[in-house]
Write a protein that holds these residues in place. Structure first.
Motif, PDB file in Angstrom:
ATOM      1  N   UNK A 200      15.764  14.513 -12.498  1.00 18.31           N
ATOM      2  CA  UNK A 200      15.570  13.074 -12.727  1.00 18.31           C
ATOM      3  C   UNK A 200      14.097  12.685 -12.840  1.00 18.31           C
ATOM      4  N   UNK A 201      13.201  13.637 -12.624  1.00 16.61           N
ATOM      5  CA  UNK A 201      11.794  13.278 -12.564  1.00 16.61           C
ATOM      6  C   UNK A 201      11.057  13.624 -13.865  1.00 16.61           C
ATOM      7  N   UNK A 202      10.862  14.924 -14.108  1.00 11.31           N
ATOM      8  CA  UNK A 202       9.959  15.356 -15.182  1.00 11.31           C
ATOM      9  C   UNK A 202      10.451  15.027 -16.592  1.00 11.31           C
TER      10      UNK A 202
ATOM     11  N   UNK B 206      26.148  11.056  -6.241  1.00 11.25           N
ATOM     12  CA  UNK B 206      24.695  10.981  -6.036  1.00 11.25           C
ATOM     13  C   UNK B 206      24.259   9.702  -5.318  1.00 11.25           C
TER      14      UNK B 206
ATOM     15  N   UNK C 281      15.337  -2.199 -13.015  1.00  8.84           N
ATOM     16  CA  UNK C 281      14.399  -1.270 -13.656  1.00  8.84           C
ATOM     17  C   UNK C 281      14.338  -1.500 -15.157  1.00  8.84           C
TER      18      UNK C 281
ATOM     19  N   UNK D  94       9.353  11.841 -18.269  1.00 12.48           N
ATOM     20  CA  UNK D  94       7.943  11.618 -18.616  1.00 12.48           C
ATOM     21  C   UNK D  94       7.578  12.073 -20.026  1.00 12.48           C
TER      22      UNK D  94
ATOM     23  N   UNK E  42      20.701  14.582 -13.126  1.00 15.85           N
ATOM     24  CA  UNK E  42      20.538  15.540 -12.038  1.00 15.85           C
ATOM     25  C   UNK E  42      21.358  16.798 -12.350  1.00 15.85           C
TER      26      UNK E  42
ATOM     27  N   UNK F 242      16.270   3.070  -7.223  1.00 18.13           N
ATOM     28  CA  UNK F 242      15.164   2.741  -6.326  1.00 18.13           C
ATOM     29  C   UNK F 242      14.222   3.931  -6.172  1.00 18.13           C
ATOM     30  N   UNK F 243      14.804   5.143  -6.256  1.00 12.45           N
ATOM     31  CA  UNK F 243      14.027   6.338  -5.956  1.00 12.45           C
ATOM     32  C   UNK F 243      13.455   7.043  -7.177  1.00 12.45           C
ATOM     33  N   UNK F 244      14.117   6.897  -8.317  1.00 16.32           N
ATOM     34  CA  UNK F 244      13.679   7.570  -9.547  1.00 16.32           C
ATOM     35  C   UNK F 244      13.543   6.527 -10.652  1.00 16.32           C
ATOM     36  N   UNK F 245      12.581   5.613 -10.506  1.00 12.94           N
ATOM     37  CA  UNK F 245      12.519   4.446 -11.395  1.00 12.94           C
ATOM     38  C   UNK F 245      12.354   4.781 -12.878  1.00 12.94           C
TER      39      UNK F 245
ATOM     40  N   UNK G 256      19.837   5.458  -6.449  1.00 11.18           N
ATOM     41  CA  UNK G 256      18.933   6.286  -7.256  1.00 11.18           C
ATOM     42  C   UNK G 256      17.926   5.498  -8.106  1.00 11.18           C
TER      43      UNK G 256
END
Lengths: 222, 222
Positions: free
Chosen positions: A125-127, A146, A189, A130, A41, A152-155, A150
Protein backbone atom coordinates in the motif's frame (compact mmCIF):
# COMPACT_ATOMS: atom_id res chain seq x y z
CA UNK A 1 4.74 -26.21 -20.79
CA UNK A 2 4.40 -22.61 -19.63
CA UNK A 3 1.75 -20.55 -21.40
CA UNK A 4 3.27 -17.25 -20.33
CA UNK A 5 6.63 -15.52 -20.44
CA UNK A 6 8.56 -14.32 -17.44
CA UNK A 7 10.32 -10.97 -17.83
CA UNK A 8 12.90 -9.57 -15.40
CA UNK A 9 12.09 -5.86 -15.49
CA UNK A 10 14.73 -3.21 -14.74
CA UNK A 11 14.30 0.17 -13.16
CA UNK A 12 14.81 3.19 -15.39
CA UNK A 13 18.34 4.62 -15.26
CA UNK A 14 17.09 8.04 -16.31
CA UNK A 15 14.85 8.49 -13.28
CA UNK A 16 12.40 10.96 -14.73
CA UNK A 17 9.47 8.74 -13.99
CA UNK A 18 6.77 11.34 -14.54
CA UNK A 19 8.03 12.03 -18.06
CA UNK A 20 8.33 8.29 -18.81
CA UNK A 21 4.77 7.81 -17.55
CA UNK A 22 3.36 10.58 -19.76
CA UNK A 23 5.18 9.14 -22.77
CA UNK A 24 3.80 5.65 -22.15
CA UNK A 25 0.29 7.01 -21.58
CA UNK A 26 0.51 8.85 -24.93
CA UNK A 27 1.73 5.69 -26.70
CA UNK A 28 -1.11 3.61 -25.23
CA UNK A 29 -3.62 6.32 -26.19
CA UNK A 30 -2.42 6.12 -29.81
CA UNK A 31 -2.60 2.32 -29.96
CA UNK A 32 -6.01 2.31 -28.23
CA UNK A 33 -4.97 0.21 -25.22
CA UNK A 34 -6.60 1.13 -21.90
CA UNK A 35 -4.14 0.44 -19.07
CA UNK A 36 -5.28 -0.08 -15.47
CA UNK A 37 -2.81 -0.07 -12.57
CA UNK A 38 -4.26 -2.39 -9.90
CA UNK A 39 -2.86 -2.01 -6.38
CA UNK A 40 -3.57 -3.56 -2.97
CA UNK A 41 -2.07 -5.19 0.13
CA UNK A 42 -0.81 -8.76 -0.19
CA UNK A 43 -3.75 -11.15 -0.34
CA UNK A 44 -6.53 -8.57 -0.83
CA UNK A 45 -7.77 -10.44 -3.90
CA UNK A 46 -6.23 -8.78 -6.97
CA UNK A 47 -5.91 -12.00 -8.97
CA UNK A 48 -9.34 -13.40 -8.09
CA UNK A 49 -10.95 -10.05 -8.97
CA UNK A 50 -9.13 -10.18 -12.31
CA UNK A 51 -10.42 -13.72 -12.95
CA UNK A 52 -14.01 -12.44 -12.51
CA UNK A 53 -13.25 -9.38 -14.66
CA UNK A 54 -11.87 -11.47 -17.52
CA UNK A 55 -14.88 -13.77 -17.19
CA UNK A 56 -17.25 -10.80 -17.60
CA UNK A 57 -15.43 -8.87 -20.33
CA UNK A 58 -13.20 -11.44 -22.07
CA UNK A 59 -15.72 -12.13 -24.87
CA UNK A 60 -16.26 -8.45 -25.63
CA UNK A 61 -12.67 -7.24 -25.84
CA UNK A 62 -9.04 -8.38 -26.02
CA UNK A 63 -7.49 -8.38 -22.56
CA UNK A 64 -3.87 -8.61 -21.42
CA UNK A 65 -2.64 -9.05 -17.85
CA UNK A 66 0.80 -8.17 -16.49
CA UNK A 67 1.43 -9.91 -13.18
CA UNK A 68 4.15 -8.17 -11.20
CA UNK A 69 5.79 -10.06 -8.39
CA UNK A 70 9.08 -10.02 -6.57
CA UNK A 71 9.47 -13.71 -7.17
CA UNK A 72 7.15 -16.59 -8.20
CA UNK A 73 4.71 -17.17 -11.06
CA UNK A 74 1.69 -18.12 -8.93
CA UNK A 75 -0.62 -15.41 -10.29
CA UNK A 76 0.39 -15.67 -13.95
CA UNK A 77 -0.24 -19.42 -13.71
CA UNK A 78 -3.78 -18.71 -12.45
CA UNK A 79 -4.53 -16.10 -15.13
CA UNK A 80 -3.16 -18.38 -17.87
CA UNK A 81 -6.27 -20.56 -17.40
CA UNK A 82 -8.35 -17.76 -18.99
CA UNK A 83 -8.49 -16.44 -22.57
CA UNK A 84 -6.51 -13.33 -21.56
CA UNK A 85 -2.93 -12.81 -22.68
CA UNK A 86 -0.65 -12.92 -19.65
CA UNK A 87 2.93 -12.12 -18.76
CA UNK A 88 4.77 -12.41 -15.45
CA UNK A 89 7.01 -9.48 -14.48
CA UNK A 90 9.69 -10.09 -11.87
CA UNK A 91 10.83 -6.96 -10.08
CA UNK A 92 13.96 -8.50 -8.55
CA UNK A 93 13.12 -7.43 -5.01
CA UNK A 94 11.68 -4.02 -5.99
CA UNK A 95 8.58 -3.04 -4.03
CA UNK A 96 6.79 -1.28 -6.89
CA UNK A 97 6.75 -0.75 -10.66
CA UNK A 98 7.75 2.49 -12.35
CA UNK A 99 6.74 3.64 -15.85
CA UNK A 100 9.84 2.19 -17.53
CA UNK A 101 9.26 -1.24 -15.98
CA UNK A 102 5.64 -1.05 -17.10
CA UNK A 103 6.76 -0.09 -20.63
CA UNK A 104 9.05 -3.14 -20.76
CA UNK A 105 6.07 -5.30 -19.81
CA UNK A 106 3.78 -3.68 -22.40
CA UNK A 107 6.40 -4.29 -25.10
CA UNK A 108 6.97 -7.93 -24.14
CA UNK A 109 3.21 -8.54 -23.88
CA UNK A 110 2.86 -7.16 -27.43
CA UNK A 111 -0.08 -5.12 -26.17
CA UNK A 112 -0.78 -3.47 -29.56
CA UNK A 113 -4.24 -4.74 -30.50
CA UNK A 114 -5.32 -5.28 -26.89
CA UNK A 115 -8.27 -3.18 -25.67
CA UNK A 116 -7.56 -3.53 -21.97
CA UNK A 117 -4.33 -4.27 -20.12
CA UNK A 118 -4.25 -4.63 -16.34
CA UNK A 119 -1.00 -4.27 -14.46
CA UNK A 120 -1.26 -6.20 -11.20
CA UNK A 121 1.24 -4.25 -9.10
CA UNK A 122 3.30 -5.67 -6.20
CA UNK A 123 1.16 -6.20 -3.06
CA UNK A 124 2.00 -3.07 -1.07
CA UNK A 125 0.00 0.00 0.00
CA UNK A 126 2.99 2.31 0.26
CA UNK A 127 5.53 2.34 -2.57
CA UNK A 128 3.39 1.61 -5.67
CA UNK A 129 1.29 4.70 -4.86
CA UNK A 130 4.35 6.91 -5.32
CA UNK A 131 5.08 5.93 -8.94
CA UNK A 132 2.96 6.87 -11.95
CA UNK A 133 3.04 3.77 -14.17
CA UNK A 134 1.52 5.48 -17.21
CA UNK A 135 -1.86 3.85 -16.58
CA UNK A 136 -5.09 5.58 -17.68
CA UNK A 137 -6.69 4.77 -14.32
CA UNK A 138 -5.50 3.59 -10.90
CA UNK A 139 -7.63 1.05 -9.08
CA UNK A 140 -7.17 -0.13 -5.50
CA UNK A 141 -8.57 -3.16 -3.71
CA UNK A 142 -9.00 -3.05 0.05
CA UNK A 143 -10.37 -6.21 1.63
CA UNK A 144 -12.72 -6.34 4.62
CA UNK A 145 -10.27 -8.23 6.93
CA UNK A 146 -7.74 -5.38 6.60
CA UNK A 147 -10.01 -2.99 8.52
CA UNK A 148 -11.75 0.30 7.80
CA UNK A 149 -8.98 2.50 9.24
CA UNK A 150 -6.57 2.06 6.32
CA UNK A 151 -7.24 5.47 4.66
CA UNK A 152 -5.99 7.04 7.91
CA UNK A 153 -2.75 5.07 7.77
CA UNK A 154 -1.95 4.88 4.05
CA UNK A 155 -3.25 8.21 2.74
CA UNK A 156 -1.43 8.47 -0.60
CA UNK A 157 -2.81 5.35 -2.27
CA UNK A 158 -6.38 6.51 -1.62
CA UNK A 159 -5.49 9.92 -3.10
CA UNK A 160 -4.06 8.58 -6.36
CA UNK A 161 -6.77 6.00 -7.08
CA UNK A 162 -9.88 6.51 -9.22
CA UNK A 163 -11.73 3.45 -7.93
CA UNK A 164 -11.68 1.59 -4.62
CA UNK A 165 -12.99 -1.97 -4.73
CA UNK A 166 -13.89 -3.17 -1.23
CA UNK A 167 -13.38 -6.92 -1.57
CA UNK A 168 -14.37 -9.95 0.56
CA UNK A 169 -17.79 -8.48 1.38
CA UNK A 170 -18.95 -12.10 1.87
CA UNK A 171 -17.02 -12.34 5.16
CA UNK A 172 -18.28 -9.00 6.52
CA UNK A 173 -20.28 -10.70 9.33
CA UNK A 174 -17.07 -12.16 10.80
CA UNK A 175 -15.11 -8.90 11.07
CA UNK A 176 -15.41 -5.59 12.92
CA UNK A 177 -15.51 -3.68 9.67
CA UNK A 178 -17.60 -0.52 9.26
CA UNK A 179 -18.23 0.17 5.56
CA UNK A 180 -19.69 3.62 6.26
CA UNK A 181 -16.60 4.60 8.26
CA UNK A 182 -14.34 3.33 5.46
CA UNK A 183 -16.27 5.45 2.93
CA UNK A 184 -16.03 8.49 5.19
CA UNK A 185 -12.24 8.10 5.69
CA UNK A 186 -11.56 7.27 2.03
CA UNK A 187 -13.60 10.22 0.70
CA UNK A 188 -11.79 12.48 3.17
CA UNK A 189 -8.58 11.52 1.31
CA UNK A 190 -10.16 11.72 -2.13
CA UNK A 191 -13.68 13.14 -2.63
CA UNK A 192 -13.77 11.85 -6.26
CA UNK A 193 -13.04 8.23 -5.36
CA UNK A 194 -15.60 5.76 -6.71
CA UNK A 195 -16.20 3.05 -4.08
CA UNK A 196 -17.62 -0.33 -5.08
CA UNK A 197 -18.13 -3.13 -2.51
CA UNK A 198 -17.48 -6.51 -4.17
CA UNK A 199 -16.84 -10.16 -3.46
CA UNK A 200 -14.56 -11.89 -5.93
CA UNK A 201 -15.70 -15.16 -4.37
CA UNK A 202 -19.50 -14.75 -4.71
CA UNK A 203 -19.53 -12.26 -7.60
CA UNK A 204 -21.29 -9.55 -5.58
CA UNK A 205 -20.72 -6.08 -7.04
CA UNK A 206 -18.84 -7.38 -10.10
CA UNK A 207 -21.48 -5.98 -12.48
CA UNK A 208 -21.06 -2.48 -11.14
CA UNK A 209 -17.27 -2.79 -11.44
CA UNK A 210 -17.19 -4.25 -14.96
CA UNK A 211 -19.87 -1.80 -16.16
CA UNK A 212 -17.72 1.06 -14.92
CA UNK A 213 -14.67 -0.44 -16.62
CA UNK A 214 -16.56 -1.00 -19.89
CA UNK A 215 -17.86 2.61 -19.90
CA UNK A 216 -14.33 3.94 -19.31
CA UNK A 217 -12.97 1.89 -22.21
CA UNK A 218 -15.85 3.02 -24.50
CA UNK A 219 -15.07 6.63 -23.58
CA UNK A 220 -11.34 6.07 -24.19
CA UNK A 221 -11.92 4.53 -27.63
CA UNK A 222 -14.11 7.42 -28.85
CA UNK B 1 -4.85 15.12 26.40
CA UNK B 2 -2.46 12.84 24.52
CA UNK B 3 -0.69 10.22 26.59
CA UNK B 4 2.01 9.62 24.01
CA UNK B 5 4.51 11.66 21.99
CA UNK B 6 4.71 11.79 18.23
CA UNK B 7 8.20 11.77 16.74
CA UNK B 8 9.02 12.54 13.09
CA UNK B 9 11.90 10.14 12.45
CA UNK B 10 14.55 10.86 9.81
CA UNK B 11 16.47 8.41 7.68
CA UNK B 12 20.18 8.06 8.40
CA UNK B 13 22.37 10.24 6.20
CA UNK B 14 25.35 7.90 6.63
CA UNK B 15 23.63 4.93 5.03
CA UNK B 16 25.62 2.18 6.67
CA UNK B 17 22.51 0.61 8.09
CA UNK B 18 24.12 -2.71 9.05
CA UNK B 19 26.71 -0.94 11.19
CA UNK B 20 24.06 1.31 12.77
CA UNK B 21 21.97 -1.79 13.54
CA UNK B 22 24.86 -3.62 15.21
CA UNK B 23 25.63 -0.54 17.29
CA UNK B 24 22.04 -0.21 18.46
CA UNK B 25 21.83 -3.95 19.23
CA UNK B 26 24.97 -3.64 21.36
CA UNK B 27 23.56 -0.59 23.20
CA UNK B 28 20.27 -2.40 23.92
CA UNK B 29 22.21 -5.48 25.10
CA UNK B 30 24.08 -3.32 27.60
CA UNK B 31 20.96 -1.63 28.95
CA UNK B 32 19.09 -4.97 29.10
CA UNK B 33 16.26 -4.01 26.72
CA UNK B 34 14.99 -6.78 24.45
CA UNK B 35 13.84 -5.25 21.14
CA UNK B 36 11.39 -7.01 18.83
CA UNK B 37 10.79 -5.83 15.25
CA UNK B 38 7.18 -6.72 14.40
CA UNK B 39 6.28 -6.80 10.69
CA UNK B 40 3.18 -7.66 8.66
CA UNK B 41 0.85 -6.57 5.86
CA UNK B 42 -1.57 -3.73 6.60
CA UNK B 43 -4.39 -5.01 8.80
CA UNK B 44 -2.87 -8.37 9.74
CA UNK B 45 -3.36 -7.62 13.44
CA UNK B 46 -0.09 -6.22 14.81
CA UNK B 47 -1.72 -3.81 17.27
CA UNK B 48 -4.36 -6.25 18.55
CA UNK B 49 -1.66 -8.92 19.04
CA UNK B 50 0.36 -6.36 21.00
CA UNK B 51 -2.68 -5.56 23.18
CA UNK B 52 -2.92 -9.27 24.10
CA UNK B 53 0.85 -9.47 24.64
CA UNK B 54 0.86 -6.48 27.01
CA UNK B 55 -2.12 -7.99 28.81
CA UNK B 56 -0.19 -11.23 29.39
CA UNK B 57 3.25 -9.82 30.23
CA UNK B 58 2.60 -6.25 31.42
CA UNK B 59 2.56 -7.17 35.11
CA UNK B 60 5.80 -9.16 34.91
CA UNK B 61 8.01 -6.68 33.05
CA UNK B 62 8.26 -3.08 31.84
CA UNK B 63 7.12 -2.81 28.23
CA UNK B 64 7.51 -0.05 25.66
CA UNK B 65 5.85 0.12 22.24
CA UNK B 66 7.00 2.16 19.24
CA UNK B 67 4.19 2.51 16.70
CA UNK B 68 5.56 3.37 13.27
CA UNK B 69 3.17 4.78 10.73
CA UNK B 70 3.37 6.95 7.65
CA UNK B 71 0.70 9.21 9.07
CA UNK B 72 -1.92 8.95 11.87
CA UNK B 73 -1.81 8.05 15.56
CA UNK B 74 -4.51 5.36 15.48
CA UNK B 75 -2.33 2.58 16.89
CA UNK B 76 -0.54 4.62 19.56
CA UNK B 77 -3.94 5.79 20.75
CA UNK B 78 -5.02 2.15 21.14
CA UNK B 79 -1.85 1.08 22.96
CA UNK B 80 -2.04 4.11 25.28
CA UNK B 81 -5.01 2.41 26.99
CA UNK B 82 -2.58 -0.17 28.45
CA UNK B 83 0.14 0.15 31.09
CA UNK B 84 2.87 0.03 28.42
CA UNK B 85 4.89 3.09 27.52
CA UNK B 86 4.10 4.13 23.97
CA UNK B 87 5.44 6.47 21.31
CA UNK B 88 4.22 7.15 17.78
CA UNK B 89 6.87 7.32 15.05
CA UNK B 90 5.96 9.07 11.81
CA UNK B 91 8.09 8.01 8.86
CA UNK B 92 7.03 10.87 6.58
CA UNK B 93 6.02 8.62 3.70
CA UNK B 94 8.86 6.09 4.19
CA UNK B 95 7.82 2.47 3.70
CA UNK B 96 10.07 1.01 6.41
CA UNK B 97 12.26 1.85 9.41
CA UNK B 98 16.03 1.66 9.39
CA UNK B 99 18.32 1.30 12.44
CA UNK B 100 18.86 5.06 12.81
CA UNK B 101 15.10 5.75 12.81
CA UNK B 102 14.68 2.98 15.38
CA UNK B 103 17.45 4.50 17.52
CA UNK B 104 15.69 7.89 17.46
CA UNK B 105 12.53 6.16 18.70
CA UNK B 106 14.40 4.26 21.45
CA UNK B 107 15.94 7.52 22.64
CA UNK B 108 12.66 9.43 22.66
CA UNK B 109 10.89 6.51 24.38
CA UNK B 110 13.58 6.63 27.09
CA UNK B 111 13.79 2.86 26.81
CA UNK B 112 16.53 2.50 29.46
CA UNK B 113 14.85 0.51 32.24
CA UNK B 114 12.37 -1.20 29.92
CA UNK B 115 12.66 -5.00 29.65
CA UNK B 116 10.86 -5.35 26.33
CA UNK B 117 10.37 -2.87 23.50
CA UNK B 118 8.33 -3.75 20.42
CA UNK B 119 8.75 -1.77 17.23
CA UNK B 120 5.55 -2.07 15.21
CA UNK B 121 6.94 -1.53 11.71
CA UNK B 122 5.04 0.00 8.75
CA UNK B 123 2.49 -2.47 7.30
CA UNK B 124 4.41 -3.84 4.33
CA UNK B 125 5.85 -7.27 3.45
CA UNK B 126 8.56 -5.96 1.15
CA UNK B 127 10.68 -3.03 2.31
CA UNK B 128 10.86 -3.55 6.11
CA UNK B 129 12.42 -6.98 5.51
CA UNK B 130 15.40 -5.34 3.80
CA UNK B 131 16.49 -3.21 6.76
CA UNK B 132 18.03 -4.52 9.99
CA UNK B 133 16.50 -2.33 12.72
CA UNK B 134 18.86 -3.50 15.46
CA UNK B 135 16.20 -5.73 17.00
CA UNK B 136 17.17 -8.89 18.91
CA UNK B 137 14.42 -10.82 17.08
CA UNK B 138 12.23 -10.29 14.03
CA UNK B 139 8.62 -11.39 14.27
CA UNK B 140 6.12 -11.52 11.43
CA UNK B 141 2.33 -11.77 11.49
CA UNK B 142 0.53 -13.30 8.53
CA UNK B 143 -3.25 -13.40 8.79
CA UNK B 144 -5.46 -16.18 7.43
CA UNK B 145 -7.35 -13.94 4.93
CA UNK B 146 -4.06 -13.10 3.17
CA UNK B 147 -3.67 -16.68 1.93
CA UNK B 148 -1.14 -19.47 2.36
CA UNK B 149 0.86 -18.63 -0.78
CA UNK B 150 2.59 -15.56 0.67
CA UNK B 151 5.99 -17.24 1.33
CA UNK B 152 6.16 -17.90 -2.43
CA UNK B 153 5.59 -14.24 -3.24
CA UNK B 154 7.42 -12.38 -0.46
CA UNK B 155 10.39 -14.66 0.27
CA UNK B 156 12.72 -12.28 2.11
CA UNK B 157 10.47 -11.44 5.07
CA UNK B 158 10.06 -15.16 5.85
CA UNK B 159 13.84 -15.59 5.64
CA UNK B 160 14.69 -12.81 8.10
CA UNK B 161 12.05 -13.63 10.73
CA UNK B 162 12.51 -15.81 13.82
CA UNK B 163 8.82 -16.28 14.52
CA UNK B 164 5.75 -16.34 12.29
CA UNK B 165 2.44 -15.71 14.05
CA UNK B 166 -0.47 -16.92 11.91
CA UNK B 167 -3.26 -14.63 13.06
CA UNK B 168 -7.07 -14.64 12.66
CA UNK B 169 -7.29 -18.42 13.13
CA UNK B 170 -10.87 -17.80 14.35
CA UNK B 171 -12.01 -17.06 10.76
CA UNK B 172 -10.27 -20.10 9.24
CA UNK B 173 -13.60 -21.78 8.32
CA UNK B 174 -14.51 -18.86 6.03
CA UNK B 175 -11.33 -18.85 3.93
CA UNK B 176 -9.54 -21.21 1.55
CA UNK B 177 -6.46 -21.24 3.74
CA UNK B 178 -4.30 -24.36 4.12
CA UNK B 179 -2.20 -24.10 7.30
CA UNK B 180 -0.11 -27.15 6.37
CA UNK B 181 0.73 -25.66 2.96
CA UNK B 182 1.67 -22.36 4.62
CA UNK B 183 4.00 -24.22 7.00
CA UNK B 184 5.55 -26.12 4.10
CA UNK B 185 6.16 -22.95 2.03
CA UNK B 186 7.38 -20.90 5.00
CA UNK B 187 9.82 -23.59 6.19
CA UNK B 188 11.10 -23.90 2.62
CA UNK B 189 12.17 -20.24 2.95
CA UNK B 190 13.44 -20.61 6.51
CA UNK B 191 13.79 -24.05 8.15
CA UNK B 192 14.38 -22.45 11.59
CA UNK B 193 11.19 -20.39 11.57
CA UNK B 194 8.97 -20.95 14.62
CA UNK B 195 5.32 -20.95 13.51
CA UNK B 196 2.54 -20.22 16.02
CA UNK B 197 -1.14 -20.08 14.97
CA UNK B 198 -2.98 -17.44 17.02
CA UNK B 199 -6.14 -15.39 17.22
CA UNK B 200 -5.72 -11.95 18.73
CA UNK B 201 -9.49 -11.81 18.92
CA UNK B 202 -10.16 -15.06 20.86
CA UNK B 203 -6.76 -15.40 22.55
CA UNK B 204 -5.99 -18.74 20.88
CA UNK B 205 -2.26 -19.47 20.81
CA UNK B 206 -1.35 -16.40 22.86
CA UNK B 207 0.12 -18.54 25.67
CA UNK B 208 2.54 -20.26 23.32
CA UNK B 209 3.59 -16.87 21.89
CA UNK B 210 4.03 -15.06 25.20
CA UNK B 211 5.80 -18.11 26.74
CA UNK B 212 8.26 -18.04 23.85
CA UNK B 213 8.76 -14.30 24.28
CA UNK B 214 9.23 -14.63 28.07
CA UNK B 215 11.81 -17.41 27.61
CA UNK B 216 13.74 -15.29 25.08
CA UNK B 217 13.81 -12.33 27.45
CA UNK B 218 14.93 -14.57 30.36
CA UNK B 219 17.74 -15.91 28.18
CA UNK B 220 18.71 -12.37 27.09
CA UNK B 221 18.84 -11.12 30.70
CA UNK B 222 21.16 -13.91 31.87
Amino acid sequence: METFRVLEVKQSIFEDNDRDAEKLREQLREQGTFLINLMSSPGAGKTSTLMRTIDALGDKMKIGIMEADIDSDVDARTISQTNAKVIQLHTGGMCHLDAEMTRQGIEELKADGLDLVVLENVGNLVCPAEFDTGAAKNVMILSVPEGHDKPLKYPLIFQVCDVLLVNKMDVLPYFDFDLEKLKEYALMRNPNLKIIPISARTGEGMNEWTNWLQSQIDEFKK
